[in-house]
Design a protein around this motif. Structure first.
Motif, mmCIF file in Angstrom:
data_model
loop_
_atom_site.group_PDB
_atom_site.id
_atom_site.type_symbol
_atom_site.label_atom_id
_atom_site.label_comp_id
_atom_site.label_asym_id
_atom_site.label_seq_id
_atom_site.Cartn_x
_atom_site.Cartn_y
_atom_site.Cartn_z
ATOM 1 N N GLN B 364 0.834 -1.217 0.000
ATOM 2 C CA GLN B 364 0.000 0.000 0.000
ATOM 3 C C GLN B 364 0.861 1.256 0.000
ATOM 4 O O GLN B 364 0.592 2.231 -0.683
ATOM 5 N N VAL B 365 1.920 1.154 0.800
ATOM 6 C CA VAL B 365 2.823 2.306 0.894
ATOM 7 C C VAL B 365 3.460 2.594 -0.463
ATOM 8 O O VAL B 365 3.522 3.731 -0.918
ATOM 9 N N PHE B 366 3.901 1.524 -1.127
ATOM 10 C CA PHE B 366 4.520 1.700 -2.441
ATOM 11 C C PHE B 366 3.536 2.357 -3.401
ATOM 12 O O PHE B 366 3.860 3.312 -4.094
ATOM 13 N N ALA B 367 2.331 1.787 -3.434
ATOM 14 C CA ALA B 367 1.335 2.278 -4.388
ATOM 15 C C ALA B 367 1.031 3.747 -4.126
ATOM 16 O O ALA B 367 0.937 4.553 -5.059
ATOM 17 N N ARG B 368 0.914 4.095 -2.847
ATOM 18 C CA ARG B 368 0.558 5.479 -2.515
ATOM 19 C C ARG B 368 1.702 6.427 -2.909
ATOM 20 O O ARG B 368 1.482 7.467 -3.519
ATOM 21 N N ALA B 369 2.907 6.002 -2.567
ATOM 22 C CA ALA B 369 4.061 6.855 -2.885
ATOM 23 C C ALA B 369 4.186 7.041 -4.387
ATOM 24 O O ALA B 369 4.465 8.143 -4.871
ATOM 25 N N GLU B 370 3.940 5.978 -5.135
ATOM 26 C CA GLU B 370 4.061 6.080 -6.599
ATOM 27 C C GLU B 370 2.979 6.978 -7.176
ATOM 28 O O GLU B 370 3.226 7.737 -8.106
ATOM 29 N N ARG B 371 1.778 6.859 -6.609
ATOM 30 C CA ARG B 371 0.683 7.717 -7.110
ATOM 31 C C ARG B 371 1.024 9.179 -6.901
ATOM 32 O O ARG B 371 0.829 10.016 -7.757
ATOM 33 N N ARG B 372 1.588 9.434 -5.733
ATOM 34 C CA ARG B 372 1.886 10.836 -5.403
ATOM 35 C C ARG B 372 3.015 11.385 -6.261
ATOM 36 O O ARG B 372 2.990 12.538 -6.651
ATOM 37 N N ALA B 373 4.013 10.536 -6.471
ATOM 38 C CA ALA B 373 5.200 11.040 -7.184
ATOM 39 C C ALA B 373 5.135 10.725 -8.673
ATOM 40 O O ALA B 373 6.154 10.691 -9.342
ATOM 41 N N ARG B 374 3.902 10.511 -9.168
ATOM 42 C CA ARG B 374 3.744 10.115 -10.563
ATOM 43 C C ARG B 374 4.434 11.083 -11.526
ATOM 44 O O ARG B 374 5.181 10.687 -12.402
ATOM 45 N N LEU B 375 4.199 12.359 -11.284
ATOM 46 C CA LEU B 375 4.762 13.355 -12.201
ATOM 47 C C LEU B 375 6.276 13.361 -12.146
ATOM 48 O O LEU B 375 6.952 13.430 -13.164
ATOM 49 N N VAL B 376 6.796 13.296 -10.921
ATOM 50 C CA VAL B 376 8.255 13.350 -10.774
ATOM 51 C C VAL B 376 8.886 12.105 -11.392
ATOM 52 O O VAL B 376 9.895 12.193 -12.101
ATOM 53 N N LEU B 377 8.276 10.950 -11.161
ATOM 54 C CA LEU B 377 8.828 9.708 -11.722
ATOM 55 C C LEU B 377 8.795 9.736 -13.249
ATOM 56 O O LEU B 377 9.754 9.347 -13.912
ATOM 57 N N THR B 378 7.680 10.205 -13.799
ATOM 58 C CA THR B 378 7.572 10.283 -15.261
ATOM 59 C C THR B 378 8.630 11.219 -15.821
ATOM 60 O O THR B 378 9.325 10.890 -16.775
ATOM 61 N N ALA B 379 8.748 12.384 -15.178
ATOM 62 C CA ALA B 379 9.723 13.358 -15.671
ATOM 63 C C ALA B 379 11.127 12.777 -15.612
ATOM 64 O O ALA B 379 11.932 12.949 -16.532
ATOM 65 N N GLN B 380 11.429 12.078 -14.510
ATOM 66 C CA GLN B 380 12.765 11.492 -14.354
ATOM 67 C C GLN B 380 13.029 10.434 -15.435
ATOM 68 O O GLN B 380 14.085 10.394 -16.052
ATOM 69 N N LEU B 381 12.009 9.616 -15.672
ATOM 70 C CA LEU B 381 12.169 8.544 -16.652
ATOM 71 C C LEU B 381 12.367 9.129 -18.060
ATOM 72 O O LEU B 381 13.209 8.670 -18.830
ATOM 73 N N VAL B 382 11.593 10.149 -18.353
ATOM 74 C CA VAL B 382 11.714 10.800 -19.665
ATOM 75 C C VAL B 382 13.096 11.435 -19.799
ATOM 76 O O VAL B 382 13.763 11.312 -20.822
ATOM 77 N N PRO B 508 5.900 8.033 -28.377
ATOM 78 C CA PRO B 508 4.755 8.868 -28.007
ATOM 79 C C PRO B 508 4.839 9.376 -26.572
ATOM 80 O O PRO B 508 4.413 10.484 -26.278
ATOM 81 N N PHE B 509 5.424 8.595 -25.685
ATOM 82 C CA PHE B 509 5.542 9.051 -24.300
ATOM 83 C C PHE B 509 6.569 10.180 -24.201
ATOM 84 O O PHE B 509 6.398 11.124 -23.453
ATOM 85 N N LEU B 510 7.653 10.043 -24.984
ATOM 86 C CA LEU B 510 8.696 11.074 -24.919
ATOM 87 C C LEU B 510 8.232 12.365 -25.563
ATOM 88 O O LEU B 510 8.713 13.445 -25.239
ATOM 89 N N GLU B 511 7.311 12.232 -26.515
ATOM 90 C CA GLU B 511 6.816 13.425 -27.204
ATOM 91 C C GLU B 511 6.002 14.318 -26.289
ATOM 92 O O GLU B 511 5.898 15.505 -26.504
ATOM 93 N N GLN B 512 5.399 13.682 -25.273
ATOM 94 C CA GLN B 512 4.587 14.470 -24.358
ATOM 95 C C GLN B 512 5.478 15.502 -23.706
ATOM 96 O O GLN B 512 6.645 15.246 -23.453
ATOM 97 N N LYS B 513 4.901 16.621 -23.412
ATOM 98 C CA LYS B 513 5.681 17.621 -22.704
ATOM 99 C C LYS B 513 5.981 17.075 -21.316
ATOM 100 O O LYS B 513 5.156 16.382 -20.732
ATOM 101 N N ALA B 514 7.186 17.365 -20.828
ATOM 102 C CA ALA B 514 7.547 16.867 -19.500
ATOM 103 C C ALA B 514 6.512 17.331 -18.494
ATOM 104 O O ALA B 514 6.140 18.505 -18.477
ATOM 105 N N PRO B 515 6.008 16.411 -17.695
ATOM 106 C CA PRO B 515 4.956 16.811 -16.767
ATOM 107 C C PRO B 515 5.454 17.891 -15.814
ATOM 108 O O PRO B 515 6.576 17.827 -15.342
ATOM 109 N N ILE B 516 4.604 18.845 -15.591
ATOM 110 C CA ILE B 516 4.965 19.933 -14.676
ATOM 111 C C ILE B 516 4.105 19.762 -13.422
ATOM 112 O O ILE B 516 2.921 19.452 -13.521
ATOM 113 N N ALA B 517 4.732 19.944 -12.291
ATOM 114 C CA ALA B 517 3.962 19.807 -11.052
ATOM 115 C C ALA B 517 2.825 20.823 -11.070
ATOM 116 O O ALA B 517 3.014 21.968 -11.460
ATOM 117 N N LEU B 518 1.640 20.370 -10.668
ATOM 118 C CA LEU B 518 0.478 21.264 -10.710
ATOM 119 C C LEU B 518 0.602 22.320 -9.637
ATOM 120 O O LEU B 518 1.303 22.133 -8.636
#
Lengths: 87, 1065
Positions: B364-382, B508-518
């Protein structure tokens, strides 16, 4: 999918975290205000009976200013962190 | 006997431990830094400290201010000082509180760490050991000797591969944990221990060590079986699954043994597989990434000796383990410095331990942390993926690709699946469909087979598909399934096809603009409102987020519309979105016969002559449309030609040449800056681009010299595309001589005039020289990123300018003789029907030969039409728009100050001349061409003004209206730019038999040409030929001058020089 219980929980958690940030700010501000009032009282005693009221007022105003600044500096730090990583 | 084995192990362990501390440790730290980072601060340290610091600092500030007030009362300070103290105190307090906070937190981190004697920082856990010795037990977070490496002896027990770089590890330390030796008990020298007092280590070590040899041979036999099965059937999926399963069995076996012996571990500890092992993609020599998950720090301290043993036994069984330990609380913290660990964690899999703890809280902890840091993780991966792409030149097509790392490698597949997982519940991300999954599966199987093959062949974790291994793999038909041998070329094509599939799924994923924290407001009030998209009625495509999107997909059934989309790409440099490409790809495979007309040369010419032809050609190649239009190109599709210098496949090299040229619009570096102005000025770009597409096609043909093959390909392409004879001749010349300039640079003295003269006679015209120079630049640059050294670029540029200079000086002597141009006359007669050869010959007689090089046959025919209308209107003009500039052609009988008059009218209208030429034939007819930009957009925004402009020009040239009113319009700001370019005026009498050549290099400005030509008129100079050019802010003007049909006398030259210097000051 947006909405649903998970999102609602996340939103609530975010909201509580914001409240916590504000609460921390209030704690800091209160401590500084108390110090300010304390110093004002002390200075009144130092300067004599009401003759130098303006300086007491100045210290009060400055303590208000410092309290606001401390509040803002802490809140800005926390909000920046929050916006990046969440609560 | 068992004690002997144990002693030997320990001895070698000690020896290895020293080696490890000296060399392997720094390397391990360097590579495992991301994995091993964690924050040791607790809640109060994180949250309460900043509050306390601010209270102290601001109160102190207030105290100081009170003292200041007091000193005012005592007469020690003035009110101004009080005010100053108030301002300084406010600012300082704010700054100091932030500074102090970061300092204190940093110190706190450091206080939880200890620095070892060899300079490595070892983070200390919160004091869990009884004696609190800071040097005991911990993990690494920094080290100064990064990059140090050493080759280990082949008898090493194992190697750790943290992230992507191999590091070596000897028994003595496993992952982040130091194992405990019990050497003291058996009388062997004991290496320094890091752990505190341990309760049961001897028991584990003795018992497991006793059984190890037998276990290792059993495991070895099973590994051999898997390898033999792979070599027999070549099935990668089964091999990878079997290896993962085997690792599972053994990890669980050792773990269960451990849990039986240390029942305390059953609570609060879980073992997870992460990374490639977590997703069951374990290749023969891949790492075994393990996460030791603890409920809390207390559990971690208790489990440490046991897990150290577990890791060591895995090493001794030949598994390459890469371990990391975390408490649940640490796992929910996602910071900048541990993002890669969290990406690995996305592929977690429970292996053993406290399942209840893992299921109830851990997952649960993993899932919650990943949901929260979704934008940061995506940006890092990109970000990480983009960096990897940049490292490999952003292309799939490498001659010796790394099957894991290069674009299209296995990492692309992993990144795609991670991005999908991170984004699975967010809107607007590329849709995942079953066909896509199927495509990916076949590609993954193919690449997995290659990786297994490479690992077994190299007997190490090396994924580079070298030439030698390409041959071996092709012979065995690795990955194909039928096991039938292929030629290397054929097999590599299959590889590239599969790699492209994986690459396309990630793009297609890389083409997306890097997610910006809301923003805070957006986060708190997350609305379900979707972004409103405006309607685009009547348009087939539109630009959204910098990509071309198709609005009306049905319109694509007409191939003309599809080509217009590519033309738009080439014009604007805006690439097609992946979705648009998918639509076009679908239409291309399901064409409507009535609307599926083949592309005409005119359409293709538009695309090739635009500013960004590379962008359109790249899309066309991805959609296999390029090979449809130019089947000759198919022969070099994914073709590997073994070469010491080339880094990419032949088709990739050809497309890169074009991309390097289009980059010259904004040159990326100094090497390109030499050729930027040439690219801007070059005419008939489409011929240059077509030459580049075909120049290496011969490499795919069974011919000795690839140039002859490419020329043969041109023959068929020219016939199909219906190229004009002179267009074909031009392309032919460029292909035939595309190595000429490189050859001269390497083998001849470019400063020798005879070399330049010989080269100039080969090239023929300056326009052709421009094209050949650009072709040479692009060809060398696309070989590999380092092939065009700055020195080579400089030499190429010098050769170009020396030859250009040679042309300017020999221009006037080389006049056209109509009788020698039978082919041209014949062709012109075809174009201009109804006229005879003699008339055309009369018109051409006496023009400089360069005139033919600068104008196509169609343009010459148009000039001839103008010449024919002479009797009706003595001043013929034609105005056309050519991309960014206007082009004015003026044909009239030579008269005094003609050039100055036209230049004056243009200047009066606020038009800036960037290029001009004027030629006279033997009957005194002058043909002038002016290319100019509309500085004030007068003609652009008011089309009616064009007619007025033309009328005014004709009237002034005819003498019907004066020039002066136009000159008054000229702005006084003409000289505003100031002189950045040193003015240089040179005369040369030797360049021509009957004219004096004058070359002026000066700062460009509107009206400059008028000023120069007026000065020439003032001293009665006649302009025989004029060549006006502009390079950025530099005007380079060449005039062939006569006075009464004679060369200029020294007095005239002096007079002119003086006049011009005053004019251009």
């Amino acid at each position: 999918m947006r909405g649903g219980p998970t999102q609602w929980r996340e939103e609530m958690q975010d909201f509580l975290y914001i409240l916590w940030i504000i609460a921390k700010g209030f704690i800091v501000a209160s401590v500084i205000l108390l110090c300010g009032r304390g110093l004002a009282v002390e200075s009144k005693w130092l300067f004599g009976d009401g003759k130098e009221d303006w300086s007491v007022e100045v210290i009060k105003v400055l303590s208000d200013l410092f309290a606001i600044l401390a509040f803002i500096s802490l809140a800005v730090r926390d909000l920046r962190k929050y916006l990046k990583f969440g609560s | 006997m068992p004690s002997e084995i144990f002693e030997n192990t320990l001895n070698s362990g000690h020896e290895n431990l020293r080696h490890f501390v000296r060399v392997g440790y720094p390397a391990l730290v360097n590579n495992s830094q991301q994995l091993s980072q964690r924050t040791p601060l607790n809640f109060w340290e994180r949250e309460a400290l900043p509050v306390a610091i601010r209270c102290v600092i601001f109160s102190a500030g207030l105290g100081i201010y009170t003292l200041a007030v007091l000193s005012l009362h005592l007469g020690l300070a003035s009110r101004a000082a009080l005010l100053a103290i108030a301002i300084v105190g406010t600012v300082t307090s704010t700054w100091a509180s932030g500074r102090l906070e970061s300092l204190v937190l940093k110190r706190l981190h450091a206080s939880k760490s200890a620095i070892t004697s060899d300079g490595h920082v070892i983070r200390r856990k919160p004091d869990t050991t009884k004696d609190g010795d800071p040097s005991r037990s911990g993990e690494l977070n920094d080290q100064p000797n990064a990059g140090e490496s050493e080759t280990w002896p082949s008898s090493e027990v194992g190697r750790v591969r943290h992230r992507d770089v191999d590091t070596h590890l000897k028994p003595g330390r496993v992952g982040n944990y130091e194992f405990t030796t019990s050497g003291a008990a058996s009388g062997v020298e004991t290496p320094p221990q890091r752990h505190g007092s341990l309760t049961e280590p001897q028991t584990f070590v003795t018992k497991v060590a006793y059984a190890l040899p037998a276990l290792a041979s059993e495991l070895g036999a099973r590994r051999l079986e898997i390898r033999e099965a792979f070599e027999l059937h070549g099935l990668a999926r089964e091999t990878v699954a079997s290896l993962s399963e085997l690792a599972d069995i053994w990890v669980q076996r050792i773990l269960s043994d451990l849990l039986v012996r240390a029942p305390t571990l059953k609570k609060g500890f879980a073992l997870l597989a992460i990374g490639a092992y977590g997703r069951r993609q374990l290749f023969p020599y891949s790492d075994l990434a393990l996460l030791f998950l603890f409920e809390n720090e207390h559990a971690e301290a208790g489990a440490r000796p046991g897990i150290a043993e577990l890791s060591r036994h895995l090493w001794e069984l030949g598994f390459r383990v890469s371990t990391v330990g975390r408490t649940i609380e640490e796992c929910q913290r996602i910071d900048d410095d541990n993002l890669e660990f969290h990406l690995d964690l996305l592929d977690r899999r429970f292996l053993g331990g406290d399942h209840e703890m893992y299921a109830s809280s851990g997952s649960q902890v993993f899932a919650r942390a990943e949901r929260r840091a979704r934008l940061v993780l995506t940006a890092q991966l990109v970000r990480v993926t983009r960096q990897r792409y940049a490292r490999y030149g952003n292309t799939v097509f490498h001659l010796e690709p790394n099957v894991k790392e290069t674009p299209g490698g296995m990492r692309d597949y992993v990144a795609t699946s991670w991005l999908r997982r991170i984004a699975h519940d967010s809107k607007g991300l590329p849709e995942h469909t079953e066909p896509k999954e199927e495509q990916a599966a076949s590609a993954v199987d193919f690449l997995s087979a290659i990786r297994c093959f490479l690992h077994y062949r190299n007997e190490r974790n090396d994924d580079t598909l070298t030439y030698e291994l390409q041959d071996a793999a092709a012979k065995r038909g690795v990955g194909v399934g039928d096991g039938v041998a292929r030629t290397t070329t054929e097999w590599m094509r299959l590889y590239f096809r599969h790699a492209q599939k994986l690459n396309r799924q990630l793009l297609p994923f890389l083409e997306q603009k890097a997610p910006i924290a809301l923003t805070l407001r957006q986060r708190l009030l997350t609305a379900t409102r979707a972004p409103k998209v405006g309607s685009d009625k009547g348009r087939v495509f539109t630009v959204r987020e910098g990509l071309l999107e198709v609005i009306d997909q049905s319109a694509l059934s007409d191939s003309a519309v599809t080509y217009s989309l590519f033309a738009e790409e080439a014009r604007t440099g805006t690439p097609l979105s992946r979705e648009a490409e998918r639509c076009i790809g679908y239409i291309l495979t399901h064409p409507l016969p009535s609307k599926n007309k083949p592309i005409s040369w005119a359409t293709l010419r538009d695309i090739l002559s635009s500013d960004y032809p590379g962008v359109a050609l790249r899309s066309m190649q991805r959609l296999s449309l390029l090979t449809e239009i130019l089947p000759e190109f198919a022969i070099i599709d994914s073709l590997v030609v073994r070469d010491f210098y080339h880094r990419y496949t032949v088709d990739e090299h050809s497309l890169r040449t074009i991309e390097h040229l289009q980059e010259l619009a904004e040159p990326p570096d100094e090497r390109g800056a030499h050729f930027a102005s040439v690219w801007k000025a070059v005419g008939r770009r489409h011929l240059l681009i077509l030459s580049l597409l075909l120049h290496d096609v011969g490499k795919g043909m069974p011919v000795e010299d690839h140039i002859s093959g490419s020329l043969a390909a041109l023959e068929s392409a020219a016939e199909r595309l219906q190229l004009l004879p002179e267009e074909k001749a031009e392309v032919q010349f460029l292909i035939e001589h595309h190595l000429e300039m490189s050859f001269i640079l390497q083998r001849r003295d470019i400063f020798d005039p005879s070399t330049v003269s010989a080269f100039a006679s080969t090239v023929g015209t300056p326009e052709r020289l421009q094209r050949l120079c650009l072709m040479t630049y692009a060809d060398i640059r696309a070989v590999n990123p380092e092939a065009l050294t700055p020195w080579k670029a400089e030499m190429l540029s010098q050769l170009f300018y020396a030859t250009l200079n040679h042309f300017s000086r020999s221009l006037d002597n080389d006049r056209l003789q109509a009788n020698d141009e039978a082919v041209l006359l014949h062709h012109l007669r075809d174009l201009a029907s109804g006229v005879n050869k003699a008339e055309i010959g009369h018109f051409l007689e006496g023009f400089p030969r360069r005139y033919l090089g600068m104008h196509s046959a169609a343009e010459i025919a148009a000039h001839f039409y103008m010449y024919q209308k002479f009797s009706a209107e003595p001043v013929q003009t034609e105005l056309t728009v050519t991309g960014r500039a206007f082009s004015l052609t003026l044909l009239t009988v030579d008269r005094p100050a003609l050039f100055a008059t036209v230049a004056g009218v243009l200047a009066g209208w606020g038009l800036n001349i960037i290029k001009a030429d004027a030629f006279a034939n033997s009957s005194g007819v002058v043909l002038s061409t002016f290319h100019f930009t509309d500085l004030h957009h007068t003609l652009e925004q008011n089309p009616r003004e064009i007619e007025r402009f033309r009328r005014s020009l004709v009237d002034v040239v005819n003498g019907k209206s004066p020039l002066e009113p136009y000159l008054k319009r000229q702005k006084s700001s003409d000289h505003a730019l100031g002189s950045h370019v040193q003015t240089r005026i040179d005369f040369d009498d030797s360049a021509s038999a009957h004219s004096t050549l004058m070359q002026i290099i000066t700062q460009d400005r509107p009206g400059l040409l008028y000023e120069i030509s007026s000065a020439l008129t003032r001293i009665d100079c006649n302009v025989e030929v004029a060549l006006i050019d502009t390079e950025n802010q530099k005007a380079i003007d060449v005039f062939y001058l006569t006075v009464q049909r004679e060369k200029l006398t020294p007095q005239k030259k002096e007079l002119l020089l003086d006049l011009l210097r005053r004019t251009l000051r």
